[in-house]
Design a protein around this motif. Structure first.
Motif, PDB file in Angstrom:
ATOM      1  N   GLY A   1       0.837  -1.213   0.000  1.00 30.76           N
ATOM      2  CA  GLY A   1       0.000   0.000   0.000  1.00 30.76           C
ATOM      3  C   GLY A   1       0.862   1.248   0.000  1.00 30.76           C
ATOM      4  N   PHE A   2       1.967   1.183   0.728  1.00 29.98           N
ATOM      5  CA  PHE A   2       2.845   2.359   0.854  1.00 29.98           C
ATOM      6  C   PHE A   2       3.653   2.578  -0.422  1.00 29.98           C
ATOM      7  CE2 PHE A   2       5.393   5.521   2.630  1.00 29.98           C
ATOM      8  CZ  PHE A   2       6.741   5.197   2.581  1.00 29.98           C
ATOM      9  N   LEU A   3       4.225   1.494  -0.955  1.00 30.34           N
ATOM     10  CA  LEU A   3       5.130   1.648  -2.113  1.00 30.34           C
ATOM     11  C   LEU A   3       4.352   1.804  -3.411  1.00 30.34           C
ATOM     12  CD1 LEU A   3       7.988  -0.960  -1.476  1.00 30.34           C
ATOM     13  CD2 LEU A   3       8.150   1.526  -1.435  1.00 30.34           C
ATOM     14  N   ILE A   4       3.303   0.981  -3.577  1.00 29.58           N
ATOM     15  CA  ILE A   4       2.649   0.942  -4.894  1.00 29.58           C
ATOM     16  C   ILE A   4       1.540   1.979  -4.961  1.00 29.58           C
ATOM     17  CG2 ILE A   4       1.371  -0.524  -6.505  1.00 29.58           C
ATOM     18  CD1 ILE A   4       2.814  -2.912  -5.047  1.00 29.58           C
ATOM     19  N   TRP A   5       0.688   2.052  -3.918  1.00 28.93           N
ATOM     20  CA  TRP A   5      -0.440   2.999  -3.996  1.00 28.93           C
ATOM     21  C   TRP A   5      -0.141   4.301  -3.238  1.00 28.93           C
ATOM     22  CZ3 TRP A   5      -1.637  -2.284  -2.625  1.00 28.93           C
ATOM     23  CH2 TRP A   5      -2.042  -3.036  -3.734  1.00 28.93           C
ATOM     24  N   ARG A   6       1.114   4.485  -2.821  1.00 28.02           N
ATOM     25  CA  ARG A   6       1.517   5.776  -2.217  1.00 28.02           C
ATOM     26  C   ARG A   6       0.663   6.140  -1.005  1.00 28.02           C
ATOM     27  NH1 ARG A   6       5.576   5.658  -4.052  1.00 28.02           N
ATOM     28  NH2 ARG A   6       6.545   6.359  -5.946  1.00 28.02           N
ATOM     29  N   HIS A   7       0.124   5.161  -0.317  1.00 29.22           N
ATOM     30  CA  HIS A   7      -0.678   5.488   0.888  1.00 29.22           C
ATOM     31  C   HIS A   7       0.294   5.979   1.960  1.00 29.22           C
ATOM     32  CE1 HIS A   7      -3.080   5.096   4.462  1.00 29.22           C
ATOM     33  NE2 HIS A   7      -4.151   4.881   3.719  1.00 29.22           N
ATOM     34  N   PRO A   8       0.118   7.200   2.451  1.00 27.95           N
ATOM     35  CA  PRO A   8       1.160   7.806   3.279  1.00 27.95           C
ATOM     36  C   PRO A   8       1.385   7.154   4.623  1.00 27.95           C
ATOM     37  CG  PRO A   8      -0.786   9.186   3.251  1.00 27.95           C
ATOM     38  CD  PRO A   8      -1.034   8.063   2.270  1.00 27.95           C
ATOM     39  N   ILE A   9       0.410   6.396   5.204  1.00 30.83           N
ATOM     40  CA  ILE A   9       0.730   5.856   6.535  1.00 30.83           C
ATOM     41  C   ILE A   9       0.575   4.335   6.575  1.00 30.83           C
ATOM     42  CG2 ILE A   9       0.238   7.925   7.904  1.00 30.83           C
ATOM     43  CD1 ILE A   9      -2.528   6.783   8.393  1.00 30.83           C
ATOM     44  N   ALA A  10       0.382   3.700   5.389  1.00 31.02           N
ATOM     45  CA  ALA A  10       0.244   2.234   5.402  1.00 31.02           C
ATOM     46  C   ALA A  10       1.512   1.599   5.990  1.00 31.02           C
ATOM     47  CB  ALA A  10       0.029   1.735   3.975  1.00 31.02           C
ATOM     48  N   HIS A  11       2.676   2.258   5.740  1.00 26.46           N
ATOM     49  CA  HIS A  11       3.921   1.643   6.232  1.00 26.46           C
ATOM     50  C   HIS A  11       3.971   1.680   7.752  1.00 26.46           C
ATOM     51  CE1 HIS A  11       4.674   5.944   6.193  1.00 26.46           C
ATOM     52  NE2 HIS A  11       5.652   5.749   7.046  1.00 26.46           N
ATOM     53  N   LEU A  12       3.192   2.609   8.367  1.00 29.93           N
ATOM     54  CA  LEU A  12       3.214   2.658   9.845  1.00 29.93           C
ATOM     55  C   LEU A  12       2.578   1.391  10.417  1.00 29.93           C
ATOM     56  CD1 LEU A  12       2.381   6.339  10.822  1.00 29.93           C
ATOM     57  CD2 LEU A  12       4.552   5.129  10.863  1.00 29.93           C
ATOM     58  N   VAL A  13       1.526   0.894   9.736  1.00 30.67           N
ATOM     59  CA  VAL A  13       0.910  -0.358  10.205  1.00 30.67           C
ATOM     60  C   VAL A  13       1.960  -1.464  10.159  1.00 30.67           C
ATOM     61  CG1 VAL A  13      -0.842  -2.089   9.652  1.00 30.67           C
ATOM     62  CG2 VAL A  13      -1.380   0.347   9.440  1.00 30.67           C
ATOM     63  N   ALA A  14       2.728  -1.491   9.065  1.00 32.66           N
ATOM     64  CA  ALA A  14       3.764  -2.524   8.934  1.00 32.66           C
ATOM     65  C   ALA A  14       4.838  -2.335  10.005  1.00 32.66           C
ATOM     66  CB  ALA A  14       4.392  -2.449   7.531  1.00 32.66           C
ATOM     67  N   ARG A  15       5.317  -1.095  10.168  1.00 32.85           N
ATOM     68  CA  ARG A  15       6.398  -0.880  11.154  1.00 32.85           C
ATOM     69  C   ARG A  15       5.904  -1.152  12.562  1.00 32.85           C
ATOM     70  NH1 ARG A  15      10.797   2.215   9.428  1.00 32.85           N
ATOM     71  NH2 ARG A  15      11.729   1.620  11.398  1.00 32.85           N
ATOM     72  N   ALA A  16       4.639  -0.849  12.824  1.00 34.76           N
ATOM     73  CA  ALA A  16       4.123  -1.079  14.185  1.00 34.76           C
ATOM     74  C   ALA A  16       3.890  -2.567  14.418  1.00 34.76           C
ATOM     75  CB  ALA A  16       2.818  -0.304  14.376  1.00 34.76           C
ATOM     76  N   SER A  17       3.558  -3.321  13.330  1.00 34.55           N
ATOM     77  CA  SER A  17       3.244  -4.744  13.505  1.00 34.55           C
ATOM     78  C   SER A  17       4.494  -5.607  13.618  1.00 34.55           C
ATOM     79  CB  SER A  17       2.449  -5.247  12.295  1.00 34.55           C
ATOM     80  OG  SER A  17       1.302  -4.471  12.118  1.00 34.55           O
ATOM     81  N   ALA A  18       5.587  -5.167  13.004  1.00 29.89           N
ATOM     82  CA  ALA A  18       6.765  -6.053  12.884  1.00 29.89           C
ATOM     83  C   ALA A  18       7.235  -6.616  14.226  1.00 29.89           C
ATOM     84  CB  ALA A  18       7.900  -5.303  12.185  1.00 29.89           C
ATOM     85  N   PRO A  19       7.418  -5.780  15.266  1.00 28.55           N
ATOM     86  CA  PRO A  19       7.895  -6.366  16.533  1.00 28.55           C
ATOM     87  C   PRO A  19       6.915  -7.414  17.079  1.00 28.55           C
ATOM     88  CG  PRO A  19       7.956  -3.967  16.617  1.00 28.55           C
ATOM     89  CD  PRO A  19       7.223  -4.321  15.376  1.00 28.55           C
TER      90      PRO A  19
END
Lengths: 252, 224, 221, 55
Positions: free
Chosen positions: A76-94
Motif C-alpha cells: 500500500g505504501f510503495l505501490i499505492w503511495r498510501h502515506p501511513i500504510a507503512h506505519l501499520v507494517a512498522r508497528a506490527s513487525a515487533p
C-alpha cells in the motif's frame, strides 16, 4: 487522497476499534485458558504435554498473519503511495517477531517431551525459523538509516521481497525435510480431535484481539514519534535570522 | 562544438513539493524554462536547493505537483528524462582508478555515440588537456570538479543542472564555465544553477527556494 | 554498444585493475573450506559425507562477502547519479552490475571449487554435479544479493545488515545446490535438483533486477 | 484437581514454562508499548508547550 490517508481519520477508527478488540481479547483468554489447561481431555499419546499446542499453533498462525499484514501495508505504501500504510507494517513487525519467537520456543518445549530433543528439523518449524530471520532483517533494516523515511521505504521493499521468497523457502525446506528426515519426526502425527477445536479457536481469537489492541497503541506511538521528529527537525531547519530575532525579543 | 541546436522544448514545474530528512522542504514551487533559458536557485543552506535540483533531474520524486517537459510529465518516462539531463552535484561521479580521458570516454559511450573527438575538446575547454592520461585519484579537488564540468560537453543534452559549480573553481575556470554555458544556451539549451555567490551567467532568472518554505501544507506529522 | 554493455565493460575493466576483489573471494573460499577438516577431523568418510554442503556454504559466504561493494563504490563517488541519468533502464544497469559481480566472484568460485574439493575428499562422482550446481546457483546468489546490496546503501553497518537480509533468501539455493552434489555422490538422479536451481535462476533473473532498481532509486533520492 | 493442574501429568516442566513465557511476552509487550506511548505523549506535550511560549 482518500479519507483514510490522514492519520486523524485513520486513528479515529482505530481508537473506536480498541475497546472492542480489548473486550474480545479478555473474553477469549478467559474462555480459552481454562479450556486449554483443564477442561479438554489429555491426548492419549502425549498426555498433558500437548496443551502446549494451544500456545504454539496460535502464535505460529499470528506470526504468518502479521507478516502478510506487513506485506499488505508495504505494498500500500510503495505501490499505492498510501502515506501511513507503512506505519501499520512498522508497528506490527515487533509483534510478529515476538509471536514467531514464541512459536519457536514453545515448539522446542513441546519437542522435548514428544521426541526427546529440543529442536526438531521439522519442515514447518524450520520455515518459522526462517520467517523469524526475515522479521529480524525487516526490523534491523528499518532502523539502519538516519533519514527515517528512507528506512520505511527500504523496509517496505524488503517485506515484499520476503513475501515472494517465503513460499519458495517453505517449499525448499519441505522437500529438504522429506529427503533427510524419516517421517516420524514431523508434527503431522498430531490429529486434532473435535473437543480440542474450541480452546484452539478461543486462543487464536484471543491472540488476534491482543494483536489489534497493541497495534492501535503502537500506531499512536509511531504517529507521535513522527510528530516529535518533525518538530525537532523543523526547529533545526529554521533559518538563522528567525531564531536570532525570536531570541532577542525574549519570551512574550 | 557541433552546430546542431536543440529542438523546441519547455521545462516547467507546477505546485512542486518535496520531503528530505523527514521534513517537507518546499511546497507549491513553480518555474518555467524555455530554450536558452537560465534559472539561478538562491536560498539559505538547507532551504532545498540541492533537493530541487535532484528533483528536476528526476532522481528524487516530488510528494506533490508535476514536473513537465513539453507538457508531458517527466516521471512518466524517467529514463527519457534522464537521457536529456546532465547533472553535476557535490559528488564528481568519477572513477579514481580510471584516467581523466577514460572517465569522459565512458560518459561518451554511455550517453551518446562515443566519438573520442568531443572528449578532447571537452578537456581542452577546461584546461585539462595535459592531464588527460593521469588517473583521477592524483588530480586535485578543483581539477576533478573541472573534469566533472567538462563531462557536460561530451554528449550534448538540452538540460543542464549544476549544484554550486563555482565553489572549487579558480578565475580561469570560472570564465571557461561561463563561456561553455553561454554557448550551451546559444544552441537552445537550458540551465539551472544553484549558487551562493556570483552566478556563472548574469541574465538568469532567480528563484529563491526558501521563499517557498512558507507554503508548506500541513503534513500529518506536523506538530499542530 | 547499449548502456548495458558499456557499464559491464567498464566494471570488468575496473575489476581487472583492482583484481583484489576476486582474489579475496577465492582466498576466503579456500581458507573457510580448509577450516572444516580442523574442526570436524581429517577422517575421509566424515569429510566426504559433508563435502558438498561445506563447499556450498563457503562459496555462498564468499559471494556474499563481495556483494556490499557492488553498488556502494558508485553510490559514494556519485557515479550512481550519472548512471541513473544515462537513459539506460535501471534494471539493465543492475543486470550489468550483477553480471560484473558474478564474473569477478562467481566464476572464480566455480574454478576454485574443484581445486578445493579434494581437501574434503569429495567423491569423484560429485565433481560434475558440483560444477553444474555452482554454475546455476552463483548467478542466482548474485541476483538475490544485489537486492540486499541496494537496500543497505547508505545504512549504518551495511555489511553486517546485508548478510542478515540476504542469507535467509539464500537457503533454497543452498538446499538444492547441496542436494545436486549429494545426488551425484549417492548415484541418484542429478537432474531434478539442477532443474529446480535453473528454475530459481530464471525467477531471480526476472524479478531481482526490478526490486534492485526500486531500491537503487530510493537510495538516490 | 489442583495438584493435577500443577503436575500436568508429569509434563509440568514443559507446559508451565510455555504458558509462562507466553504470559511474559504478552504482558511485557503491553507494558513496554504503554510506557513508550506515555513517554512520547509527554515529550510531545512538552514540545507543543515550548513552541507556544517561544524558544
Amino acid at each position: 487522497m482518500h479519507k483514510y490517508a490522514n492519520p486523524t481519520e485513520f486513528m479515529r477508527i482505530a481508537n473506536a476499534v480498541l475497546p472492542w478488540a480489548a473486550g474480545v481479547t479478555v473474553i477469549c483468554f478467559m474462555v480459552g485458558l481454562p479450556l486449554a489447561l483443564i477442561a479438554s481431555p489429555a491426548d492419549y499419546q502425549q498426555g498433558e504435554a500437548y496443551r502446549i499446542m494451544y500456545i504454539h499453533v496460535p502464535s505460529a498462525w499470528m506470526g504468518l498473519m502479521v507478516y502478510s499484514i506487513m506485506a499488505g501495508g508495504s505494498a500500500g505504501f510503495l505501490i499505492w503511495r498510501h502515506p501511513i500504510a507503512h506505519l501499520v507494517a512498522r508497528a506490527s513487525a515487533p509483534l510478529g517477531a515476538i509471536f514467531t519467537a514464541l512459536c519457536l520456543v514453545t515448539g522446542m518445549l513441546w519437542g522435548q517431551p514428544m521426541w526427546g530433543t529440543f529442536w526438531v528439523w521439522d519442515a514447518r518449524l524450520t520455515s518459522m525459523l526462517m520467517l523469524f530471520f526475515l522479521y529480524l532483517g525487516y526490523l534491523a533494516l528499518g532502523e539502519a538509516f538516519e533519514d527515517p523515511e528512507r528506512g520505511d521505504k527500504a523496509a517496505a521493499v524488503l517485506a515484499l521481497v520476503g513475501t515472494v521468497n517465503l513460499p519458495i523457502i517453505h517449499f525448499s525446506v519441505e522437500w529438504w525435510n522429506t529427503l533427510h528426515q524419516p517421517s516420524i519426526f514431523t508434527m503431522k502425527g498430531m490429529t486434532i480431535s473435535a473437543d480440542m477445536i474450541w480452546p484452539l479457536f478461543a486462543m487464536v481469537f484471543a491472540f488476534m484481539g491482543y494483536y489489534v489492541c497493541i497495534l492501535v497503541l503502537r500506531l499512536r506511538s509511531e504517529i507521535l514519534n513522527a510528530k516529535i521528529r518533525n518538530a525537532r527537525s523543523a526547529r533545526a531547519a529554521q533559518p538563522m535570522s528567525a531564531t536570532t530575532t525570536a531570541a532577542t525579543q525574549g519570551a512574550p | 562544438m557541433g552546430a546542431e541546436g536543440f529542438e523546441q522544448a519547455t521545462f516547467s514545474g507546477t505546485g512542486l513539493a518535496c520531503r528530505r530528512g523527514g521534513r517537507t522542504v518546499f511546497a507549491d514551487l513553480a518555474f518555467n524554462l524555455e530554450n536558452g533559458g537560465a534559472l539561478v536557485l538562491r536560498g539559505a543552506n538547507g532551504s532545498g536547493k540541492t533537493t530541487l535540483l535532484r528533483l528536476m533531474a528526476g532522481l528524487s520524486v516530488p510528494t506533490a505537483g508535476q514536473l513537465a517537459w513539453n507538457g508531458t510529465d517527466a516521471f512518466d518516462d524517467p529514463d527519457a528524462h534522464g537521457a536529456r539531463t546532465r547533472f553535476v552535484g557535490h559528488l564528481d561521479g568519477l572513477k579514481p582508478s580510471m584516467t581523466a580521458a577514460e572517465n569522459l570516454a565512458f560518459a561518451a559511450q554511455l550517453w551518446g555515440d562515443g566519438t573520442a573527438a568531443r572528449v578532447g575538446g571537452a578537456l581542452e575547454a577546461f584546461g585539462l588537456g595535459r592531464l588527460a592520461e593521469l588517473p583521477v585519484r592524483v588530480l586535485s579537488a578543483g581539477q576533478r570538479h573541472r573534469l566533472a564540468l567538462a563531462r557536460l560537453m561530451v554528449v550534448p543534452a538540452p538540460l543542464w543542472l549544476l549544484d554550486e559549480p563555482g565553489n572549487a573553481l579558480d578565475d580561469d575556470s570560472q570564465r571557461a564555465l561561463a563561456r561553455v554555458i553561454a554557448d550551451h544556451r546559444a544552441r537552445g539549451g537550458m540551465i539551472v544553477v544553484a549558487a551562493h555567490g556570483a552566478a556563472p551567467m548574469s541574465d538568469g532568472m532567480t528563484l529563491d527556494v526558501s521563499s517557498f518554505a512558507a507554503a508548506i501544507p500541513p503534513h500529518w506529522s506536523d506538530a499542530a | 554498444m547499449s548502456g548495458f554493455g558499456v557499464i559491464l565493460a567498464r566494471d570488468l575493466k575496473l575489476a581487472l585493475r583492482q583484481s583484489g576483489d576476486s582474489l579475496t573471494a577465492i582466498g576466503f573460499f579456500a581458507i573457510a573450506t580448509v577450516l572444516f577438516p580442523f574442526g570436524v577431523g581429517p577422517e575421509s568418510e566424515i569429510l566426504a559425507r559433508i563435502s558438498g554442503g561445506v563447499l556450498w556454504v563457503t562459496a555462498l559466504l564468499a559471494s556474499l562477502l563481495s556483494l556490499e561493494r557492488v553498488f556502494a563504490t558508485d553510490f559514494e563517488d556519485g557515479t550512481l547519479d550519472q548512471l541513473l541519468l544515462s537513459g539506460t533502464p535501471v534494471s539493465l544497469i543492475v543486470l550489468a552490475k550483477v553480471v560484473a559481480h558474478w564474473a569477478t566472484t562467481g566464476i572464480p568460485l566455480i574454478i576454485a571449487a574443484p581445486i578445493l574439493a579434494p581437501t574434503l575428499h569429495l567423491p569423484a562422482s560429485g565433481y560434475g554435479p558440483l560444477l553444474a550446481a555452482l554454475a546455476l546457483g552463483t548467478p542466482t546468489l548474485s541476483l538475490i544479493g544485489a537486492v540486499g546490496a541496494a537496500l543497505v546503501l547508505g545504512a549504518r553497518r551495511g555489511g553486517v545488515l546485508l548478510s542478515l537480509l540476504v542469507l535467509p533468501l539464500y537457503v533454497p539455493v543452498l538446499i538444492f545446490g547441496t542436494a545436486a552434489v549429494e545426488a551425484g555422490i549417492t548415484d541418484m538422479a542429478v537432474r531434478p535438483p539442477l532443474l529446480v536451481l535453473a528454475g530459481m535462476f530464471v525467477l531471480a533473473l526476472t524479478m531481482a533486477p526490478f526490486a534492485t532498481a526500486v531500491a537503487l532509486r530510493q537510495a538516490a533520492q | 484437581m489442583i495438584d493435577h493442574l500443577i503436575h500436568m501429568g508429569g509434563y509440568a516442566a514443559y507446559v508451565w514454562p510455555a504458558y509462562g513465557l507466553a504470559t511474559v511476552c504478552i504482558v511485557g509487550l503491553y507494558v513496554t508499548t504503554r510506557r513508550t506511548l506515555k513517554a512520547r505523549e509527554q515529550e510531545f506535550e512538552r514540545l507543543k508547550r515550548e513552541r507556544r511560549e517561544g524558544p
